[in-house]
Design a protein around this motif. Structure first.
Motif, short mmCIF file in Angstrom:
data_model
loop_
_atom_site.label_atom_id
_atom_site.label_comp_id
_atom_site.label_asym_id
_atom_site.label_seq_id
_atom_site.Cartn_x
_atom_site.Cartn_y
_atom_site.Cartn_z
N PRO A 1 0.82 -1.22 0.00
CA PRO A 1 0.00 0.00 0.00
C PRO A 1 0.85 1.27 0.00
O PRO A 1 0.35 2.35 -0.33
N ALA A 2 2.13 1.12 0.35
CA ALA A 2 2.98 2.31 0.37
C ALA A 2 3.14 2.92 -1.02
O ALA A 2 3.48 4.10 -1.15
N LEU A 3 2.90 2.12 -2.04
CA LEU A 3 3.08 2.63 -3.41
C LEU A 3 1.77 3.22 -3.94
O LEU A 3 0.71 2.61 -3.80
N ASN A 4 1.86 4.37 -4.58
CA ASN A 4 0.65 4.92 -5.18
C ASN A 4 0.43 4.32 -6.57
O ASN A 4 1.24 3.52 -7.06
N ASP A 5 -0.65 4.72 -7.20
CA ASP A 5 -1.02 4.10 -8.48
C ASP A 5 0.07 4.29 -9.53
O ASP A 5 0.39 3.37 -10.28
N GLU A 6 0.61 5.48 -9.55
CA GLU A 6 1.64 5.77 -10.54
C GLU A 6 2.80 4.81 -10.41
O GLU A 6 3.28 4.24 -11.39
N ASN A 7 3.20 4.59 -9.14
CA ASN A 7 4.33 3.71 -8.91
C ASN A 7 3.97 2.25 -9.16
O ASN A 7 4.82 1.47 -9.61
N MET A 8 2.70 1.87 -8.87
CA MET A 8 2.27 0.49 -9.16
C MET A 8 2.38 0.21 -10.66
O MET A 8 2.80 -0.87 -11.09
N GLU A 9 1.99 1.23 -11.42
CA GLU A 9 2.07 1.12 -12.88
C GLU A 9 3.53 0.90 -13.30
O GLU A 9 3.84 0.05 -14.14
N ILE A 10 4.41 1.66 -12.67
CA ILE A 10 5.84 1.55 -12.98
C ILE A 10 6.36 0.16 -12.63
O ILE A 10 7.10 -0.44 -13.41
N VAL A 11 5.89 -0.34 -11.46
CA VAL A 11 6.32 -1.68 -11.06
C VAL A 11 5.90 -2.69 -12.10
O VAL A 11 6.67 -3.56 -12.52
N ARG A 12 4.62 -2.57 -12.51
CA ARG A 12 4.11 -3.53 -13.50
C ARG A 12 4.89 -3.46 -14.81
O ARG A 12 5.29 -4.47 -15.37
N LYS A 13 5.16 -2.22 -15.27
CA LYS A 13 5.90 -2.05 -16.53
C LYS A 13 7.29 -2.65 -16.40
O LYS A 13 7.76 -3.36 -17.29
N ASN A 14 7.94 -2.39 -15.25
CA ASN A 14 9.29 -2.92 -15.04
C ASN A 14 9.28 -4.44 -15.05
O ASN A 14 10.16 -5.07 -15.63
N TRP A 15 8.25 -5.00 -14.38
CA TRP A 15 8.19 -6.47 -14.29
C TRP A 15 7.99 -7.08 -15.67
O TRP A 15 8.53 -8.14 -15.97
N GLU A 16 7.21 -6.38 -16.51
CA GLU A 16 7.02 -6.85 -17.88
C GLU A 16 8.37 -7.03 -18.56
O GLU A 16 8.65 -8.06 -19.17
#
Ligand SMILES: Nc1ncnc2c1ncn2[C@@H]1O[C@H](COP(=O)(O)OP(=O)(O)O)[C@@H](O)[C@H]1O
Ligand SMILES: [Mg+2]
Lengths: 298, 460
Positions: free
Chosen positions: B142-157
């Protein structure tokens, strides 16, 4: 002012009283004061508190010392008790010269001087214990003295739990527990209310009757002085000097009703005139709000 | 119309309030500062001039390295965020080395979440899996906001397309995205919020110390040891001297003028001297507490002794007490309650000397924590220690104040409970003493009786 003429002279002793005084002076001298002078060297210069004072008190006599405020009564009794040294002169108790405080002379102070950390019983035991009596013996004696002043129920109480009158009764018991020859009392009842004071005076006479003791009692209360004493030493002020040794013509045993006897009144009046010479105290009346004449207030 | 009773009589000159109102105000006197602290800390629009970084990012070409927990001025934070966003959007050179570093961006966050041990902060294998778990929604951060979640997902891709587990060889060359900085409004680091202080305080005392330093418990004990040993020495020297000075003009004239002078030479100025003389260790620290406390103690106690009613001394004299008996049987018991209170006040002052003492020579104890953590601006670690010292001093003083009533029932100030305790504690002594008294009394009576008998048997 009609009573003045009707009062007898304070010198009119009944034969009974005169005989008592004659026997009294036959007794050995318990306390002798010779040429006592006390000069205080204060920063504002020397103050002569007492000047060339001489008198003697006989065994088992009850003497009051009276005089205007500041005439050196406390100074006198402190010198007698050995708490202060005289500038010149001599004090003899039982024929021996006094050079410091000692258990042969008891003292009851005006302020409450019970040791607050000791119970009533322990306060009374203090004197015997410091002079080496065993605790057991001291305790047994203390019980008797406490009983004498009627405080057996309070023997384990601390001073803060006692009333002013009770405190002074313990102070008397404490002084007597040392079996002194002379008991000095410096306005011991001065801080008490009138009723308690009257009770205490009766108590004191009762104790004096039962205990082999000579009492020198300082007071500024005329009635108290006349009621208690055999003789009254009247002092003059500035410096404190011998004025007169008045023999109280009131018969013994004393009772509260004797206050209304003519001889009592006469003695009281005489001493009052010695202390406050009449005609001297007409002071100017202070400015005050003057009331309208009121028929009911007359 | 009369005012309701509850509003009246709160302000009366030199009149005591009712016990109920007193307790209420006592509670308030602690609650008020605490409430003020809470308001300033938790109501966002009151102050909060800073942003406390929760997700940090490094910037290309910036020398200041910001990490989670750092404070930034409120005005500067948007620029920081924008810089990182712009960097993400720009054409960049990527490399395995850079990407490995970027992988570790989330390690403070997963450590904070308690999923990863602090020692594994650079364990790339584990971290790699956390990227997977967060991106696939297996774990929620939960510490991550939506913008950062998106970044995490893109990075993981990007990462997943190369390898499902960490292998340096198979790290992609394509640049990963940086997490965008996140932060929350905060007060300056010197005013941490209550919950931070409590949390850090709790962990300070429960977790083992970082580097091989002493635990807080040991530090606390060492501080208490120094203050009590220093104070005890001061008492051993100061109480007798103070009483002698208050009783005999000889001692007061001989000792007090120099003591008075010595008092004005601040104790800390002797610290280097003390270390030189007593070497390192606890001794110079104890000596500093001693030097700081002693002059005040002597002067205070001599004054207290002089305040003893001289009439009590005179009364004792007229009762036959000899000069050598006076101190033991009148002065000491007479001043004991006030002496006790003096020592209580002096013990309070001794804490001040303790703080200075612990800084001299080899720093030690609680003060070392205050000093070192304060230098790093870790005030959330400093406050618990300061508060601990305060509580210790206050509680000690309250307990000692209460014992005053137990020790000196005759002073007439004891409450009901301390009186009861006093009588309970002294009960065995009193019972034994009175039994012994009884026995001695009987013996004596018996002896007396025998003495009385003897003459009658002797005489015919
Ligand atoms: N310690 C002292 N130093 C200087 N003057 C004193 C001292 N004690 C008493 N005096 C003076 O001696 C006089 C007598 O005092 P005191 O014996 O107390 O009077 P009393 O008890 O009759 O009211 C007063 O003028 C007082 O100011
Ligand atoms: Mg007087």
């Amino acid at each position: 002012m009609t009573t003045i003429e009707t009062l007898p002279s304070y010198l009119d002793q009944t034969p009974e009283v005169a005989a008592r005084f004659a026997r009294l002076v036959e007794r050995p001298v318990a306390l002798e004061v010779k040429g006592l002078t006390k000069v205080f060297d204060s920063s504002r210069g020397a103050v002569t508190a007492l000047k060339d004072l001489s008198f003697s008190v006989h065994k088992r006599e009850f003497t009051c010392v009276i005089g205007p405020s500041g005439c050196g009564k406390s100074t006198l009794v402190r010198i007698l008790a050995g708490l202060e040294t005289a500038t010149s002169g001599e004090v003899l108790v039982g024929g021996k010269s006094v050079s410091g405080p000692g258990p042969d002379r008891g003292m009851v102070f005006q302020g409450y001087t019970l040791f607050p950390w000791l119970s009533v019983k322990e306060n009374v035991m203090f004197g015997p214990k410091v002079s080496g009596t065993s605790s057991v013996a001291a305790e047994r004696e203390a019980r008797q003295w406490i009983d004498l002043v009627g405080l057996s129920k309070f023997e384990n109480a601390y001073p803060y739990q006692l009333s002013g009158g009770m405190k002074q009764r313990v102070a008397i018991a404490r002084a007597l527990a040392n079996q002194p020859q002379v008991l000095f009392m410096d306005e011991p009842f001065g801080a008490l209310d009138a009723q308690t004071r009257c009770e205490m005076q009766n108590y004191l006479l009762e104790i004096w009757k039962n205990v082999d003791i000579t009492i020198v009692f300082i007071t500024h209360d005329l009635d108290e002085a006349v009621f208690l004493s055999d003789r009254i030493l009247v002092l003059d002020a500035n410096p404190g000097r011998f004025r007169e040794m008045v023999e109280v013509p009131v018969s013994r045993p004393r009772s509260n009703d004797q206050v209304f006897e003519p001889l009592f009144g006469a003695t009281r009046k005489h001493i009052e005139h010695l202390i406050h010479p009449p005609g001297r105290e007409q002071k100017e009346a202070p400015v005050m709000r003057i009331a309208k004449p009121d028929p009911d207030v007359i | 119309m009369s005012r309701p009773r509850i509003f009246s009589d709160w302000f009366r000159i030199r009149k005591d309030l009712s016990p109920g109102r007193k307790s209420l105000l006592t509670v308030f006197s602690f609650c008020l500062p605490a409430a003020l602290w809470c308001i300033v800390s938790y109501v966002p629009f009151i102050w909060h001039p800073d942003v406390k970084i929760t997700v940090a990012a490094s910037r290309e070409g910036s020398s200041t390295v910001l990490t989670a927990g750092d404070h930034l001025p409120k005005d500067y934070f948007p620029k920081y965020v924008n810089d990182v966003r712009e960097e993400n959007a720009s054409e960049r050179e990527g490399s395995k080395r850079k990407n490995q570093k970027l992988l570790r961006q989330i390690s403070p966050l997963v450590i904070e979440a308690g999923w990863l041990d602090e020692r594994d902060a650079q364990n790339d294998k584990e971290i790699y899996l956390f990227w997977r778990d967060i991106a696939t929604g297996k774990r929620e951060l939960p510490a991550l906001n939506d913008e950062n979640m998106e970044i995490v997902r893109k990075n993981w891709e990007i990462l997943a397309s190369s390898s499902p587990v960490f292998e340096y060889k198979s790290l992609p060359e394509e640049p990963l995205l940086k997490l965008v900085p996140q932060g929350k409004p905060a007060n300056p680091s010197y005013l941490p919020a209550p919950d931070e202080v409590i949390e850090t305080g709790w962990s300070l005392f429960t977790r083992p110390p970082r580097n091989d330093g002493a635990t807080m418990g040991e530090r606390y004990r060492s501080s208490l040891g120094i203050i009590f040993r220093g104070f005890l020495w001061a008492c051993l020297i100061g109480v007798p001297i103070g009483i002698l000075c208050g009783t005999y003009s000889f001692f007061s004239t001989l000792l007090e003028p120099f003591t008075d002078f010595f008092r004005y030479m601040p104790a800390p100025t002797f610290s280097t001297l003390l270390v030189a003389v007593l070497a390192a260790g606890d001794s110079p620290k104890i000596a500093l507490v001693l030097i700081g406390t002693l002059p005040h103690m002597i002067l205070m106690i001599s004054k207290t002794t002089r305040l003893l009613d001289p009439a009590l001394l005179e009364a004792a004299q007229t009762l036959g007490a000899k000069p050598r008996q006076m101190i033991g049987s009148v002065v000491l018991p007479g001043i004991a309650p006030n002496l006790y209170n003096d020592l209580r006040i002096l013990l309070g002052w001794a804490w001040t000397w303790l703080v200075i003492a612990e800084l001299i020579g080899v720093k030690s104890g609680l003060t070392e924590v205050i000093e070192t953590q304060g230098r790093f601006r870790n005030f959330d670690q400093v406050f618990p220690v300061i508060i601990l010292i305060g509580i210790t001093g206050f509680v000690t003083d309250q307990i000692l104040a209460w014992f005053h009533g137990v020790l000196f029932p005759w002073a007439g100030t004891s409450g009901r409970i301390s009186r009861a305790v006093a009588s309970f504690v002294t009960w065995p002594i009193r019972t034994v003493a009175s039994a012994a008294n009884e026995r001695i009394m009987q013996d004596e009576l018996a002896r007396e009786a025998r003495r009385k008998l003897r003459p009658s048997t002797e005489s015919p």
